[in-house]
Write a protein that holds these residues in place. Structure first.
Motif: not given
Length: 149
Positions: A43-57
């Motif tokens: 609809g009028d909404f967008t779900l934004h997901i960003r996955v990034e690696r970290m040093d431990e996880g």
């Protein structure tokens, strides 16, 4: 006889050290294969997901963006966007929060969610935004496979 017993003890200690080293350091080289960014329009909404690696996880950033023409009021419990790794486990708690959104507003009331590296392999990231708009319940869901190597 003593010499043979000493050799056996040294051999057992060496095996224990090798197994311990693998257990402690074996997973340390495992990390998220690639950072990802996804957008899911509903609809009028967008779900934004960003996955990034970290040093431990890994760290998961999550937000919704309003793209409609007129201002709207949304209501939600915490978290606005729930994320879980390996199992779909969404739990919304706390009192209801209200927020007015205008065209192009991005809303992210929670900090990034962090997860430990689960080990080598493929795991599913489950994402779900749950809120109401002008009294109408809205859910935006997304599943994504994350590769750890």
């Amino acid at each position: 006889m003593k010499k043979r017993a000493n050799v056996m003890i040294v051999a057992v200690i060496a095996v224990i050290l090798v197994i311990s080293s693998y257990w402690v350091y074996g997973q340390s080289g495992v990390e998220l294969a690639t950072n990802t960014t996804k957008e899911v329009q509903e609809g009028d909404f967008t779900l934004h997901i960003r996955v990034e690696r970290m040093d431990e996880g890994v760290r998961v950033f999550r937000a919704i963006q309003y793209t409609g023409d007129e201002s709207v009021e949304i209501k939600h419990q915490t978290p606005l966007v729930s994320v879980s790794l390996k199992h779909s486990n969404h739990d919304y708690t706390g009192s209801t929060v209200s927020r007015t959104l205008h065209t192009a507003d991005s809303y992210h009331p929670q900090d990034a969610k962090t997860f430990d590296v689960p080990g080598e392999g493929a795991y599913t990231l489950f994402c779900e935004a749950n809120f109401s708009v002008d009294g109408e319940q809205m859910t935006i869901s997304h599943q994504e496979e994350l590769i750890f190597q």
